[in-house]
Design a protein around this motif. Structure first.
Motif, PDB file in Angstrom:
ATOM      1  N   GLY A   1      16.577   0.663 -39.209  1.00 23.34           N
ATOM      2  CA  GLY A   1      17.179   1.589 -40.019  1.00 23.34           C
ATOM      3  C   GLY A   1      16.905   3.035 -40.309  1.00 23.34           C
ATOM      4  N   VAL A   2      16.144   3.443 -39.016  1.00 23.26           N
ATOM      5  CA  VAL A   2      15.749   5.321 -39.164  1.00 23.26           C
ATOM      6  C   VAL A   2      16.440   5.310 -37.751  1.00 23.26           C
ATOM      7  N   ARG A   3      17.235   6.536 -37.622  1.00 24.75           N
ATOM      8  CA  ARG A   3      17.533   7.388 -35.697  1.00 24.75           C
ATOM      9  C   ARG A   3      17.253   8.905 -36.225  1.00 24.75           C
ATOM     10  N   THR A   4      17.128   9.088 -34.563  1.00 23.76           N
ATOM     11  CA  THR A   4      16.302  10.726 -35.217  1.00 23.76           C
ATOM     12  C   THR A   4      16.451  11.039 -33.608  1.00 23.76           C
TER      13      THR A   4
ATOM     14  N   ALA B   1      17.383  13.494 -39.606  1.00 21.83           N
ATOM     15  CA  ALA B   1      17.040  12.282 -39.402  1.00 21.83           C
ATOM     16  C   ALA B   1      17.575  11.485 -40.419  1.00 21.83           C
ATOM     17  N   LEU B   2      18.594  10.072 -39.622  1.00 25.19           N
ATOM     18  CA  LEU B   2      18.963   9.599 -40.439  1.00 25.19           C
ATOM     19  C   LEU B   2      18.725   8.077 -41.022  1.00 25.19           C
ATOM     20  N   LEU B   3      18.534   7.588 -41.919  1.00 27.09           N
ATOM     21  CA  LEU B   3      17.810   6.435 -42.342  1.00 27.09           C
ATOM     22  C   LEU B   3      19.179   5.550 -43.696  1.00 27.09           C
ATOM     23  N   ASN B   4      19.024   4.603 -43.453  1.00 24.42           N
ATOM     24  CA  ASN B   4      19.654   3.377 -43.999  1.00 24.42           C
ATOM     25  C   ASN B   4      18.694   3.909 -45.189  1.00 24.42           C
ATOM     26  N   MET B   5      19.368   3.574 -46.404  1.00 21.00           N
ATOM     27  CA  MET B   5      18.376   3.578 -47.434  1.00 21.00           C
ATOM     28  C   MET B   5      17.701   2.389 -47.709  1.00 21.00           C
TER      29      MET B   5
ATOM     30  N   VAL C   1      13.824   4.170 -32.361  1.00 20.59           N
ATOM     31  CA  VAL C   1      14.310   5.206 -33.142  1.00 20.59           C
ATOM     32  C   VAL C   1      14.972   6.837 -32.192  1.00 20.59           C
ATOM     33  N   VAL C   2      14.553   7.504 -31.875  1.00 24.97           N
ATOM     34  CA  VAL C   2      14.708   8.548 -31.247  1.00 24.97           C
ATOM     35  C   VAL C   2      15.905   8.249 -30.485  1.00 24.97           C
ATOM     36  N   VAL C   3      17.225   8.890 -30.689  1.00 28.90           N
ATOM     37  CA  VAL C   3      17.949   9.088 -30.050  1.00 28.90           C
ATOM     38  C   VAL C   3      18.267   9.771 -28.930  1.00 28.90           C
ATOM     39  N   GLY C   4      18.739  10.062 -27.831  1.00 27.33           N
ATOM     40  CA  GLY C   4      19.090  10.514 -26.936  1.00 27.33           C
ATOM     41  C   GLY C   4      17.511  10.646 -26.117  1.00 27.33           C
ATOM     42  N   ASN C   5      17.217  11.309 -24.851  1.00 23.46           N
ATOM     43  CA  ASN C   5      16.003  11.814 -24.123  1.00 23.46           C
ATOM     44  C   ASN C   5      14.975  12.110 -24.114  1.00 23.46           C
ATOM     45  N   LYS C   6      15.175  12.967 -25.459  1.00 21.32           N
ATOM     46  CA  LYS C   6      14.075  13.576 -25.817  1.00 21.32           C
ATOM     47  C   LYS C   6      12.828  13.252 -25.655  1.00 21.32           C
TER      48      LYS C   6
ATOM     49  N   ASP D   1      25.191  -0.913 -42.997  1.00 22.42           N
ATOM     50  CA  ASP D   1      24.308  -2.034 -42.811  1.00 22.42           C
ATOM     51  C   ASP D   1      23.550  -2.145 -41.624  1.00 22.42           C
ATOM     52  N   SER D   2      23.898  -1.101 -39.961  1.00 21.06           N
ATOM     53  CA  SER D   2      23.588  -0.997 -39.133  1.00 21.06           C
ATOM     54  C   SER D   2      23.975   0.525 -38.229  1.00 21.06           C
ATOM     55  N   LEU D   3      22.460   0.788 -37.906  1.00 21.97           N
ATOM     56  CA  LEU D   3      22.546   2.229 -36.946  1.00 21.97           C
ATOM     57  C   LEU D   3      23.004   2.383 -36.028  1.00 21.97           C
ATOM     58  N   GLY D   4      23.085   0.876 -35.372  1.00 24.85           N
ATOM     59  CA  GLY D   4      23.586   0.988 -34.225  1.00 24.85           C
ATOM     60  C   GLY D   4      22.008   1.978 -32.933  1.00 24.85           C
ATOM     61  N   ARG D   5      23.015   2.326 -31.607  1.00 27.37           N
ATOM     62  CA  ARG D   5      22.264   3.193 -31.172  1.00 27.37           C
ATOM     63  C   ARG D   5      22.719   4.659 -30.826  1.00 27.37           C
ATOM     64  N   GLY D   6      23.412   4.946 -31.017  1.00 30.16           N
ATOM     65  CA  GLY D   6      24.457   6.002 -31.395  1.00 30.16           C
ATOM     66  C   GLY D   6      24.670   7.136 -32.115  1.00 30.16           C
ATOM     67  N   THR D   7      25.350   8.344 -31.738  1.00 28.97           N
ATOM     68  CA  THR D   7      24.764   8.897 -32.759  1.00 28.97           C
ATOM     69  C   THR D   7      25.847   9.303 -33.734  1.00 28.97           C
ATOM     70  N   SER D   8      26.299   8.474 -34.254  1.00 31.06           N
ATOM     71  CA  SER D   8      27.844   8.353 -34.712  1.00 31.06           C
ATOM     72  C   SER D   8      28.190   7.130 -35.507  1.00 31.06           C
ATOM     73  N   TYR D   9      27.972   6.974 -37.066  1.00 28.14           N
ATOM     74  CA  TYR D   9      28.080   5.367 -37.027  1.00 28.14           C
ATOM     75  C   TYR D   9      28.767   5.874 -38.196  1.00 28.14           C
TER      76      TYR D   9
END
Length: 350
Positions: A249-252, A154-158, A47-52, A75-83
């Motif tokens: 479905g969540v990235r932060t 926090a980005l989430l797929n609805m 879920v956590v993006v980056g190395n924080k 549909d997919s949030l992937g692993r990056g910071t931009s979708y």
């Protein structure tokens, strides 16, 4: 020869049994806790993006912080910071343990902003900022609009909303009027919703007399109720249940892997939840409907947010206030034609 009479043997045997029982219970707690923490770490690594990984000093010191929550239907949030895709829901949330308060501020997705990106300058709706430059640009845009710090996102797929609601045991809402949406009838008044019902309840827009603002208020009801429910059942196990249900479905960029200090430092903020929304005025640019945030509304909203972060209020002075002051005919009521500065075109990079 040892004596095992009532005076010596019974208390000793009982004492030994109690000690062993205590050891077994402690070991059980440790093993269970270790298992729960291992689940949490494995899930949050996705879920956590980056190395924080480390907890910032600000969070160690229990200082208030803000997090920009954005909902998208990709549909997919992937692993990056931009979708791909715009953000249909934009909510700035502040958390203050000293004030024992969480503030949720809904930002209309149709608010007109000037976006400065790598590709150039563009006048567009604020929900396009994420699609143009990812979470980093979206945070910057909200910060500029209201002159407030935006610490995390926090980005989430609805679609994951229904999983969150189910994970906390459903939510309670108070529906202002009866309506039917996607085959489900929502009665007027208080009711308990499961995840699928909550998602439908939050999505309905066009039958609401307040349009997108009504949808925002319904979404805030769901978030507020979910927070209340988690507070009642708050534990690492309950948190794991939520993260396991929603990890796809969540990235932060918030270091939520540090669940124990975060919970201990900030759980008091869940005592009270306040809801607010940035109110815009109607406008039309090249046949497209917008919302315009007036300087008065921006300053009012900024003041509340900054207060929730223990910051002094300021006078908002930005690209959006400049556009507002340049208007000679638009009033947001019977004159909706809004003119962009320097004959700029809507949604075109300069």
């Amino acid at each position: 020869m040892k004596e095992y009479g009532p005076k010596h043997g019974a208390p000793k045997t009982k004492s030994h049994l109690l000690r062993w029982l205590a050891v077994v219970v402690c070991l059980g707690i440790i093993v269970t806790a270790f298992h729960e923490f291992r689940i949490w770490k494995t899930s949050t690594d996705q879920v956590v993006v980056g190395n924080k990984k480390a907890l910032p000093q600000k969070l160690k010191d229990k200082q208030p912080f803000s997090i920009l929550v954005m909902g998208t239907d990709v549909d997919s949030l992937g692993r990056g910071t931009s979708y791909a895709g715009n953000t249909d829901t934009i909510e700035l949330i502040t958390i203050n343990p000293q004030q024992k308060k969480i503030l949720m501020v809904a930002i209309p997705r149709d608010i007109l902003v000037k976006i400065n990106a790598k590709q150039g300058t563009k006048y567009a709706k604020i929900n396009a900022a994420y699609a143009i430059g990812g979470a980093k640009l979206a945070k910057k845009q909200v910060s500029e609009l209201l002159d407030v710090p935006v610490d995390y996102y926090a980005l989430l797929n609805m679609g994951t909303l229904k999983k969150v609601v189910n994970a906390v045991g459903g939510v309670n809402v108070d529906n202002p009027f009866a309506f039917t949406y996607e085959g489900h009838h929502f009665k007027k008044g208080k009711q308990h919703l499961n995840g699928n019902e909550a998602l439908k309840y939050s999505r309905m827009r066009y039958d609401d007399p307040n349009n997108d603002y009504g949808r925002q208020k319904r979404g805030q009801q769901i978030l507020s109720s979910a927070i209340d429910s988690f507070k009642q059942h708050g534990s690492i196990s309950a948190a794991n249940k939520i993260i396991l249900a929603t990890k796809d479905g969540v990235r932060t960029d918030m270091p939520i892997n540090n669940i124990v200090p975060l919970y201990l430092n900030y759980h008091k903020a869940m005592d009270n939840t306040e809801r607010l929304h940035l109110q815009g005025k109607d406008a039309i640019i090249e046949g497209t409907s917008f919302q315009i945030a007036t300087p008065k509304e921006m300053n009012k909203t900024s003041k509340v947010i900054r207060s929730s972060l223990d910051l002094d209020s300021t006078t908002v002075d930005n690209n959006e206030t400049a556009m507002y002051h340049q208007q000679t005919h638009w009033n947001g009521y019977n004159k909706l034609a809004f003119r962009l500065p320097n004959n700029a075109r809507y949604n075109v990079f300069e």
